[in-house]
Design an enzyme around this catalytic site. Structure first.
Site, short mmCIF file in Angstrom:
data_model
loop_
_atom_site.label_atom_id
_atom_site.label_comp_id
_atom_site.label_asym_id
_atom_site.label_seq_id
_atom_site.Cartn_x
_atom_site.Cartn_y
_atom_site.Cartn_z
N ARG A 180 0.29 0.35 21.95
CA ARG A 180 1.21 -0.27 22.90
C ARG A 180 2.62 0.34 22.80
O ARG A 180 3.31 0.48 23.79
CB ARG A 180 1.24 -1.79 22.68
CG ARG A 180 0.05 -2.50 23.28
CD ARG A 180 -0.05 -3.94 22.81
NE ARG A 180 -0.46 -4.01 21.42
CZ ARG A 180 -0.70 -5.15 20.77
NH1 ARG A 180 -0.53 -6.30 21.39
NH2 ARG A 180 -1.09 -5.15 19.51
N LYS A 189 0.80 -1.22 0.00
CA LYS A 189 0.00 0.00 0.00
C LYS A 189 0.84 1.28 0.00
O LYS A 189 0.40 2.31 -0.53
CB LYS A 189 -0.96 0.01 1.20
CG LYS A 189 -2.11 -0.98 1.07
CD LYS A 189 -3.11 -0.78 2.20
CE LYS A 189 -4.30 -1.69 2.05
NZ LYS A 189 -5.34 -1.43 3.09
N ASP A 246 -10.10 3.33 2.35
CA ASP A 246 -10.29 2.66 3.64
C ASP A 246 -11.08 3.53 4.62
O ASP A 246 -11.98 3.03 5.32
CB ASP A 246 -8.93 2.30 4.26
CG ASP A 246 -8.30 1.08 3.59
OD1 ASP A 246 -9.04 0.23 3.06
OD2 ASP A 246 -7.06 0.97 3.61
N ALA A 291 -4.33 0.86 9.06
CA ALA A 291 -5.78 1.07 9.13
C ALA A 291 -6.11 2.25 10.03
O ALA A 291 -7.01 3.04 9.74
CB ALA A 291 -6.46 -0.20 9.62
#
Length: 279
Positions: A158, A70, A107, A137
């Site tokens: 995280r 992508k 998206d 995403a």
């Protein structure tokens, strides 16, 4: 039946056998009786630019782009639309009549259309959004939420450095919070989005206490295998409205199909069932 004048598009990836796109676009082609085909295009890393530039010569109308290409395809495009440029990734290639190639990213469109279709009364401006994860995403979803008027987007990952980098690149209402404070980040939220792989089949469930989440807050997960992740089940048990991730996959495909095959496709219950059968 295909003819010599068939419109052809496909999906580039490596590997590409896992893609649901051929099944999805194939259903629409059959449903609308279009003389066209949608094919998998296995493109190894290092040959992305070569493959993209070959699309016009091969007579393809364009292609979807999936992992891991992508970002790499951007350099091979003649032009990239502003949304894809901001996101830093392209998932849809459109070949113009003159052979030039435009890169787009649908998206974020797919994410927002999924929420609107399932929850028509929901509005991005209703309150803060909490986004978990800072991958590709998440980038598309952050841009879509900001453009739709979200007053504040609380981003937690995280690895905090990655979230900080993403927030600095995108700007706007994105605010980074420590992963350890994810339960507290739900205070007053109107939307919670899980963009991580936690909750996907074979992965551990997302560790998130929903106790501080307002009862009316919408909870969604971009994972669709399983359709109802542990996060969505926990939200449903406490009465929060939820939206599963399958619709994002279906809606993000609509603009590409229209560009390649000249028909605005519909996302219907029949389509959902058909795609689910292939999972």
């Amino acid at each position: 039946m295909l003819t010599a004048k068939a419109a052809v598009a496909g999906v580039m990836g490596w590997p590409v056998g896992h893609s649901r796109s051929p099944r999805l676009h194939g259903w629409w082609l059959d449903r609308y009786g279009i003389d066209g085909a949608y094919i998998p295009l296995a493109v190894p890393p290092g040959r992305v630019a070569e493959a993209v530039r070959a699309l016009p010569a091969l007579g393809l109308r364009g292609a979807n782009v999936t992992v891991p290409h992508k970002e790499a395809v951007i350099a091979a495009c003649d032009q990239v639309d502003p949304v894809a440029r901001r996101i830093g990734a392209v998932n849809t290639l459109v070949v113009a009549e003159d052979g030039t190639i435009e890169g787009r990213n649908t998206d974020g469109f797919g994410f927002m259309e999924n929420l609107r279709a399932d929850r028509p009364d929901w509005r991005a401006g209703a309150g803060p959004a909490v986004v978990l994860g800072a991958g590709g995403a998440a980038r598309a979803i952050l841009v879509a939420l900001a453009d739709a008027g979200a007053p504040e987007i609380r981003l937690l990952n995280r690895t905090r450095d990655r979230a900080e980098t993403l927030a600095a690149e995108l700007g706007g209402p994105v605010r980074v919070l420590p992963w350890e404070e994810r339960a507290f980040a739900l205070d007053g939220a109107a939307l919670v989005v899980n963009t991580t792989t936690q909750g996907m089949g074979g992965q551990p469930a997302l560790d998130l206490d929903l106790g501080r989440l307002p009862p009316a807050a919408l909870v969604t997960d971009i994972v669709y295998t399983p359709l109802h992740t542990p996060l969505l089940k926990a939200a449903m048990e406490r009465g929060n409205p939820v939206v599963d991730g399958l619709g994002m996959l279906l809606h993000q495909a609509r603009p590409g199909f229209e560009a390649w095959f000249g028909r605005v496709p519909e996302v219907t219950p029949e389509l959902r069932r058909f795609v689910l059968e292939g999972l």
